[in-house]
Design a protein around this motif. Structure first.
Motif, PDB file in Angstrom:
ATOM      1  N   TRP A 119       3.948   4.393  -8.568  1.00  0.00           N
ATOM      2  CA  TRP A 119       2.544   4.736  -8.320  1.00  0.00           C
ATOM      3  C   TRP A 119       2.133   6.071  -8.955  1.00  0.00           C
ATOM      4  O   TRP A 119       0.959   6.438  -8.918  1.00  0.00           O
ATOM      5  CB  TRP A 119       2.271   4.798  -6.812  1.00  0.00           C
ATOM      6  CG  TRP A 119       3.364   5.467  -6.025  1.00  0.00           C
ATOM      7  CD1 TRP A 119       4.394   4.856  -5.375  1.00  0.00           C
ATOM      8  CD2 TRP A 119       3.540   6.873  -5.811  1.00  0.00           C
ATOM      9  NE1 TRP A 119       5.201   5.786  -4.765  1.00  0.00           N
ATOM     10  CE2 TRP A 119       4.698   7.035  -5.019  1.00  0.00           C
ATOM     11  CE3 TRP A 119       2.834   8.012  -6.199  1.00  0.00           C
ATOM     12  CZ2 TRP A 119       5.163   8.282  -4.609  1.00  0.00           C
ATOM     13  CZ3 TRP A 119       3.293   9.264  -5.805  1.00  0.00           C
ATOM     14  CH2 TRP A 119       4.441   9.380  -5.022  1.00  0.00           C
ATOM     15  N   HIS A 168      -0.734   0.287  -9.544  1.00  0.00           N
ATOM     16  CA  HIS A 168       0.317   0.703  -8.609  1.00  0.00           C
ATOM     17  C   HIS A 168      -0.272   1.753  -7.665  1.00  0.00           C
ATOM     18  O   HIS A 168      -0.923   2.697  -8.114  1.00  0.00           O
ATOM     19  CB  HIS A 168       1.506   1.296  -9.363  1.00  0.00           C
ATOM     20  CG  HIS A 168       2.169   0.346 -10.300  1.00  0.00           C
ATOM     21  ND1 HIS A 168       3.475  -0.091 -10.123  1.00  0.00           N
ATOM     22  CD2 HIS A 168       1.727  -0.269 -11.427  1.00  0.00           C
ATOM     23  CE1 HIS A 168       3.800  -0.910 -11.111  1.00  0.00           C
ATOM     24  NE2 HIS A 168       2.756  -1.033 -11.911  1.00  0.00           N
ATOM     25  N   ASP A 169       0.007   1.593  -6.368  1.00  0.00           N
ATOM     26  CA  ASP A 169      -0.663   2.433  -5.372  1.00  0.00           C
ATOM     27  C   ASP A 169       0.341   2.939  -4.340  1.00  0.00           C
ATOM     28  O   ASP A 169       1.168   2.170  -3.821  1.00  0.00           O
ATOM     29  CB  ASP A 169      -1.759   1.624  -4.682  1.00  0.00           C
ATOM     30  CG  ASP A 169      -2.759   2.489  -3.929  1.00  0.00           C
ATOM     31  OD1 ASP A 169      -2.490   3.679  -3.702  1.00  0.00           O
ATOM     32  OD2 ASP A 169      -3.828   1.957  -3.558  1.00  0.00           O
ATOM     33  N   PRO A 172      -0.490   1.638   0.207  1.00  0.00           N
ATOM     34  CA  PRO A 172      -0.066   0.468   0.981  1.00  0.00           C
ATOM     35  C   PRO A 172       1.330   0.605   1.582  1.00  0.00           C
ATOM     36  O   PRO A 172       1.571   0.150   2.702  1.00  0.00           O
ATOM     37  CB  PRO A 172      -0.128  -0.667  -0.046  1.00  0.00           C
ATOM     38  CG  PRO A 172      -1.201  -0.249  -0.983  1.00  0.00           C
ATOM     39  CD  PRO A 172      -1.028   1.246  -1.113  1.00  0.00           C
ATOM     40  N   THR A 217      -0.386  -3.575  -6.591  1.00  0.00           N
ATOM     41  CA  THR A 217      -1.371  -4.214  -5.716  1.00  0.00           C
ATOM     42  C   THR A 217      -2.154  -5.321  -6.396  1.00  0.00           C
ATOM     43  O   THR A 217      -2.503  -6.323  -5.760  1.00  0.00           O
ATOM     44  CB  THR A 217      -2.356  -3.171  -5.179  1.00  0.00           C
ATOM     45  OG1 THR A 217      -2.995  -2.512  -6.290  1.00  0.00           O
ATOM     46  CG2 THR A 217      -1.646  -2.143  -4.304  1.00  0.00           C
ATOM     47  N   HIS A 218      -2.484  -5.167  -7.684  1.00  0.00           N
ATOM     48  CA  HIS A 218      -3.268  -6.187  -8.372  1.00  0.00           C
ATOM     49  C   HIS A 218      -3.228  -5.917  -9.873  1.00  0.00           C
ATOM     50  O   HIS A 218      -2.626  -4.928 -10.320  1.00  0.00           O
ATOM     51  CB  HIS A 218      -4.717  -6.219  -7.873  1.00  0.00           C
ATOM     52  CG  HIS A 218      -5.490  -4.955  -8.088  1.00  0.00           C
ATOM     53  ND1 HIS A 218      -5.304  -3.809  -7.330  1.00  0.00           N
ATOM     54  CD2 HIS A 218      -6.466  -4.642  -8.990  1.00  0.00           C
ATOM     55  CE1 HIS A 218      -6.122  -2.860  -7.736  1.00  0.00           C
ATOM     56  NE2 HIS A 218      -6.834  -3.330  -8.751  1.00  0.00           N
TER      57      HIS A 218
END
Length: 299
Positions: A119, A168-169, A172, A217-218
């Motif tokens: 991330w 990328h995070d 979460p 995440t997406h």
């Protein structure tokens, strides 16, 4: 003592010879390094040979290395600048070392396939994890060769991944450890990062599948790269593709599994691997110290 010679492509320069032993741990990933004392600083030859071995095997394991926290920091720093993790608890004297592992009340939560700190805008080059305490049974860690995972995808799938960008995070995975105020501060300091779904390793040139279920995440640009009829085509097809890519890390053919002992050190390349810390030992205790080496911007 076995002399090991790595090729120029693995070493990044002229061929390097080192007088430590290398014993492969699986056909795909991992090697156990023997006949080396990590309580002593690495000389230039040892450093070059270990870096070449890391590029080739992606995971290096050292047994019976009774080193101090300060020595672990110095050893990891030999390979690059070290980060200070914004969430995990730190060693009281060495903030570059994060303390990992649960206790009799709180189980560890690293049991998800991931690449450390993907991330970040500049994710990790590598991590060096030292076992302080572990149960006699359980608490193993799995590593995965994600270059092999990409290479063995169907050709049509590899083509479909060209040009895709993944988001990328931090939040979460780590947000539940924070207060609302801490989440707001971390979001300001660490906005979501966008990296190629398939990155090119900066030293080996390998193509690497670079999404993981902990932090990805997406997809930022799925609709730009794939034809869709309706909105649900976009969202569901994107989710299906990500789920398929996540599952590649779970293939045993790309993996190696390490049984820990105290004073075992694992050093791995986060650019080309994922790992999973098996949580099968609670309420027994597993205590680890990890140094993380800052990498480059994935391309």
């Amino acid at each position: 003592m076995q002399a090991i010679t790595e090729s120029p492509s693995q070493a990044g320069s002229a061929a390097i010879e080192a007088s430590f032993s290398i014993e492969p741990m699986s056909p795909t990933i991992g090697a156990e390094i023997g006949d080396i004392d990590l309580t002593r600083p690495l000389d230039d030859g040892q450093y070059g040979a270990l870096r070449a071995a890391l590029l080739k095997h992606k995971l290096l394991v050292f047994r019976d290395q009774d080193i101090s926290a300060a020595q672990q920091v110095a050893l990891a720093r030999r390979f690059g600048e070290l980060e200070v993790h914004p969430v995990f608890p730190h060693h009281p004297e060495h903030p570059e070392l994060v303390m990992l592992g649960g206790d009799s009340k709180i189980p560890g939560r690293e049991n998800v396939y991931h690449s450390d700190v993907s991330w970040r805008a500049r994710p990790s080059m590598g991590s060096m994890l030292r076992c302080i305490e572990c149960p006699k049974v359980g608490g193993d860690t799995i590593w995965v060769n994600m270059a092999e995972a990409y290479a063995r995808l169907p050709e049509a799938t590899r083509t479909a991944l060209d040009g895709l960008i993944a988001v990328h995070d931090l939040l979460p995975a780590f947000g539940t450890r924070m207060t609302p105020e801490e989440r707001e501060a971390r979001r300001a300091a660490f906005p979501p990062a966008m990296h190629p779904v398939v990155r090119t390793h900066p030293e080996t040139g390998e193509r690497v599948l670079y999404v993981n279920e902990a932090f990805t995440t997406h997809l930022a640009n799925y609709i730009e790269k794939h034809e869709v009829r309706f909105g649900f085509d976009f969202r569901l097809a994107e989710m299906d593709l990500l789920q398929y890519l996540y599952r590649q890390a779970a293939a045993p053919e790309y993996q190696v599994r390490l049984k820990w002992r105290p004073n075992t050190i694992a050093f791995w390349d986060n650019r080309s691997t994922q790992h999973y810390a098996i949580q099968d030992y609670f309420p027994a205790r597993r205590s680890m110290l990890r140094a993380t080496i800052i990498g480059d911007v994935p391309v």
